[in-house]
Design an enzyme around this catalytic site. Structure first.
Site, short mmCIF file in Angstrom:
data_model
loop_
_atom_site.label_atom_id
_atom_site.label_comp_id
_atom_site.label_asym_id
_atom_site.label_seq_id
_atom_site.Cartn_x
_atom_site.Cartn_y
_atom_site.Cartn_z
N HIS A 189 -2.22 4.01 48.30
CA HIS A 189 -2.31 5.45 48.00
C HIS A 189 -1.21 5.87 47.03
CE1 HIS A 189 -1.14 9.67 48.85
NE2 HIS A 189 -2.45 9.87 48.81
N ARG B 284 9.49 31.96 12.47
CA ARG B 284 9.34 33.27 13.12
C ARG B 284 10.67 33.99 13.07
NH1 ARG B 284 7.87 33.65 19.42
NH2 ARG B 284 10.11 33.25 19.61
N GLU C 141 -0.11 38.65 19.15
CA GLU C 141 0.20 38.49 20.57
C GLU C 141 0.01 39.77 21.36
OE1 GLU C 141 4.34 37.24 20.73
OE2 GLU C 141 4.64 38.11 18.74
N CYS D 174 -0.01 29.02 18.35
CA CYS D 174 1.31 28.41 18.54
C CYS D 174 1.85 28.57 19.96
CB CYS D 174 2.31 28.99 17.54
SG CYS D 174 2.57 30.76 17.70
#
Length: 874
Positions: A473, A634, A743, A830
């Site tokens: 297992h 950014r 966003e 992104c």
């Protein structure tokens, strides 16, 4: 008694009618015989039932014990009604009668009883998570008939003891430890160490002792009803639910139940049971592998309670069986077009195949198999790529022990799951989960693991067990989760009561650190450095195939030169998100604080002049690493107060404290951040753009994209374009691209207007998920998500896999509206969803040009994008 393994046209029509109609009038509703099934009925029969039916057709009924499958639909009805659905028991009785006729034995016959196993069988394999009952049909009368017919009293009582023990644990719910303690006491009384050394009298006594623990049902029909309910109930057990959460298996699927004639691996020294893979399950090399135990049933092999023998030793023990098994493995692999994981039993020298399924394997085995399968002509490239689970490729990029460093190996075990890990010792799954929540790295150390430990596997960095083999297992679950594991380390002794682990002469306590190498089975207490692995030749081959097939570009999120370098090494085509705020942290935070805390414009300009050369150098180094590939930078996104100390730590009444307090916000995520910051404090954005353009001027061929975050209005982006154009003119900068991170829901709804000022859109799916769903990621995952999944509001975290009905449709709307205004608009994603295979499949069909993800998920994205392209072309 033999019967034809072929599927008659009538039987095929009957079986497919069940699948098509959920129960055709006048036909079977809940039960399908193995002889009437096929692999095409996987959703109805579950993986095990469909594969056993298919294996019966391929190998013949003489190789596969007969039986029938209770469908997943019956389980769904049982979950809904909380009782066995009407007509099920009658159909089971009819199927049982057909099985009895074929077997020439009858369930409950005191002279020569038919015994059956009752096993689960979900649509997707869930090893060890659901329940099984073996040797069903035994009672005080039939055990005597079994002993008489087999001529082996010990075998009969061993089977009966096993059944009473398993029924008590699985169906009645008695803890397994109570039975194990009784077995240990019996062995101690008789001075033996192995279960196989207990004689018939001892087994008879144990059986009586076990039966005294609960009201044991003597009637085999009642036994069968109880076992069926137990398997259905196990679908709703905690361990099964936890496994489904981790592996994204829907709750509503349910499990099938497979009732199969027993064959016995515990009938003496010419009998045994085992697990065999058509190829090496760790490396994918084209040599069969696996484990077996003589004079044992299958549960002995997979439970990890006994350490099995390597499958190669089967050649010495039973050479004819070994040769037959190898031939069968090759037949099944060619039939399924995939590496196979099988279970087998040898009864008095005769080989029976009990199960086959596509093998769960670590990433290194998956890519090796894909390359070899194409070279062997077994699969074409598209088919080979489809056999790879992209999410497992992380394991190929996991750290390994530094090969240049010597360390003391204090013990060795079975190399069960590749990769290396180190951390504090924890002795229970609960402790592992708790430690992970506290941010501690741990190694879960157990004698052998059980299904209830699955959450601990997910939380731990690695797994170490003292018992079990490659098919235990612990090994299966660790490989499935990509966790390094060492099993069967016989020198490891665990004292749960004392909270200690003895490894040879060393005694370690919970909380002390150890390290394991799951690729070589090594254990050490040395703090061995971990190093990043090189991408293997096989993976490079697979990735090159994927790059020729995919239409979706793959970039990386990288904020440092080191991250950018790693991303390019792993195949990124550029940087889709470079977060500039990360460049202002650490040693530079005081400089950023000085910009924010400046008392007037002169002081602020002076502070910016000190900061700009540092940012300029960062940009230049990243651009040199990219060597002409695109980089999307950014501009500053987070609120300014994040760069300042907590106001409570500053002296009261000082200008610094007052300024820090002024910048605090009730909800900073929706406050002064992103483009709002650039409009209120334009000097900051101007500094960043000047630094970027100056760096680009010094690196020939630079491909710079400037991204403005959190834009909701077209006028915001228009003003930012004006700022950039002024600076570009001042510096004589080369041509640049300006875009925005989409966003906010409004940006998706107004994308046609925003596109008028944009050269590209990049959908920031992390924040878009938060703003669209009203979820705070940090809060929701710890407080709400688990309950929402339990209530079936969600089936997984929307921050891991894109919420396609909601957020996904906003992305599609934004993409469509943006290109309505500007057909050539470049579109990227992104957020972290850019590295999630399921999200990539959706984005591939949504007009997106590229995804951008963390560097180590770039290979995952490349494979997932190729698979998406293959599906789209089908």
């Amino acid at each position: 008694m033999r019967w034809s393994p072929s599927l008659t046209p009538c039987a095929r029509r009957r079986a497919h009618a069940v699948a098509d109609s959920g129960g055709a009038p006048g036909g079977a509703r809940w039960v399908v015989d193995f002889a009437d099934g096929s692999r095409e009925l996987r959703d109805l029969l579950g993986g095990k039932g469909a594969n056993v039916a298919e294996m019966t057709r391929v190998l013949g009924a003489e190789r596969v014990p007969g039986g029938f499958t209770i469908t997943t639909q019956a389980c769904v009805a049982y979950m809904r009604e909380q009782e066995l659905p009407a007509g099920l028991l009658e159909e089971v009785a009819d199927a049982r009668a057909r099985l009895e006729e074929r077997a020439g034995r009858r369930l409950g016959d005191p002279a020569d009883p038919l015994l059956v196993s009752v096993r689960s069988g979900a649509r997707e394999s869930m090893p060890g998570m659901l329940d099984t009952v073996l040797n069903l049909g035994l009672n005080d009368e039939t055990v005597l008939g079994l002993a008489e017919h087999s001529g082996d009293e010990r075998f009969a009582w061993d089977s009966y003891r096993r059944f009473v023990q398993m029924y008590g644990n699985v169906v009645i719910g008695i803890p397994g430890e109570r039975f194990e303690r009784a077995i240990a006491a019996s062995k101690a009384t008789r001075g033996v160490t192995l279960d196989t050394e207990l004689d018939a009298a001892a087994l008879r006594e144990l059986t009586s002792e076990f039966k005294a623990l609960y009201t044991f049902p003597d009637d085999p029909q009642e036994q069968l009803r109880g076992a069926i309910r137990a398997v259905f109930d196990s679908w709703q057990g905690e361990r099964a639910i936890a496994y489904r959460r981790i592996n994204r298996i829907p709750d509503e699927w349910g499990t099938a139940v497979n009732v199969q004639q027993m064959v016995f691996g515990n009938m003496g020294e010419s009998s045994g049971s085992g697990v065999a893979f058509s190829r090496d399950e760790l490396t994918g090399a084209p040599e069969p592998s696996g484990d077996f135990l003589p004079n044992a049933q299958g549960e002995d092999v997979v439970s990890g309670a006994r350490t099995p023998r390597d499958i190669a030793e089967l050649r010495d023990w039973l050479p004819d069986v070994h040769a037959q098994l190898l031939e069968i493995l090759e037949t099944l692999e060619r039939h399924y077009g995939d590496m196979q994981d099988t279970e087998f039993t040898v009864q008095e020298g005769r080989l029976y195949m009990l199960q086959t399924r596509s093998a769960k394997r670590p990433a290194q085995a998956a890519v090796r198999f894909a390359v070899d399968a194409v070279a062997e002509g077994l699969l074409d490239r598209e088919q080979a790529i489809a056999t790879i689970d992209p999410s497992t490729l992380d394991a190929l990029l996991h750290p390994t022990f530094d090969p240049s460093v010597e360390f003391e190996v204090i013990a060795r075990g079975v190399a069960a799951s590749p990769g290396a890990a180190k951390g504090e010792i924890v002795l229970s799954a609960e402790d592992a989960v708790r430690a992970a929540e506290e941010g501690r790295e741990v190694i879960l150390v157990r004698a052998f693991t059980e299904a209830d430990d699955v959450a601990g596997f997910h939380a731990a960095r690695g797994i170490l067990t003292s018992e079990g083999g490659k098919a235990s297992h612990a090994a299966l679950v660790a490989r499935g989760m990509g966790r390094p594991a060492v099993t069967g380390a016989g020198d490891v002794e665990i004292d749960l009561a004392a909270g200690t682990v003895r490894i040879g002469s060393r005694k370690l306590s919970a909380g002390e650190r150890i390290a394991i190498d799951g690729s070589h089975g090594a254990i050490t207490t040395d703090d061995v450095p971990l190093v990043e692995p090189d991408v293997s030749e096989h993976l490079q081959t697979v990735l090159s195939w994927c790059d020729r097939l995919r239409t979706l570009g793959v970039r990386a999120n990288a904020d440092t030169p080191a991250d950018a370098r790693k991303a390019i090494e792993l195949g990124a085509e550029g940087i889709g998100l470079c977060r500039t705020e990360h460049m202002f942290l650490g040693e530079r935070q005081p400089l950023m604080a000085a910009v924010i805390m400046a008392r007037d414009d002169v002081a602020r300009e002076a502070a910016i002049d000190r900061l700009r050369p540092l940012q300029e150098a960062d940009f230049e180094e990243i651009l040199r690493v990219l060597d002409g590939r695109p980089v999307t930078v950014r501009l500053l996104d987070p609120p300014l107060h994040e760069f300042l100390p907590d106001p409570s730590t500053l002296p009261e009444g000082t200008p610094e404290r007052r300024r820090a307090e002024q910048l605090q916000e009730v909800n900073p995520m929706l406050g002064t951040r992103g483009v709002r910051l650039g409009l209120l404090f334009p000097a900051l954005y101007a500094m960043q753009v000047r630094a970027l353009f100056a760096a680009a001027a010094r690196v020939p061929g630079s491909d710079v994209e400037v991204m403005v975050p959190l834009v909701a209005y077209e006028r915001e982006l228009e003003l930012m374009r004006g700022l950039l154009e002024r600076i570009a003119a001042e510096q004589g900068a080369a041509e640049f691209k300006l875009g925005t991170m989409i966003e906010l829901p409004r940006a998706c709804l107004q994308a046609d207007r925003i596109a008028a000022e944009a050269d590209f859109f990049s959908f920031g799916t992390n924040d878009l998920t938060q703003t669209a769903l009203g979820f705070s990621r940090d809060d929701i995952e710890g407080r709400v998500l688990g309950r929402y999944i339990d209530l079936k509001i969600l089936d997984r975290s929307p921050f891991e896999t894109l919420d396609t009905p909601g957020v996904g449709q906003l992305i599609r709307m934004g993409a469509w509206l943006g290109r309505k205004t500007k057909p050539g608009l470049s579109l990227g994603v992104c957020g972290e969803h850019g590295g999630d295979p399921d999200s990539i499949d959706f984005l591939n069909s949504s007009g997106i040009d590229y995804v951008s993800c963390s560097p180590y998920r770039v290979p995952i994205a490349r494979v997932a994008a190729a698979q998406a392209a293959i599906r789209a072309a089908a």
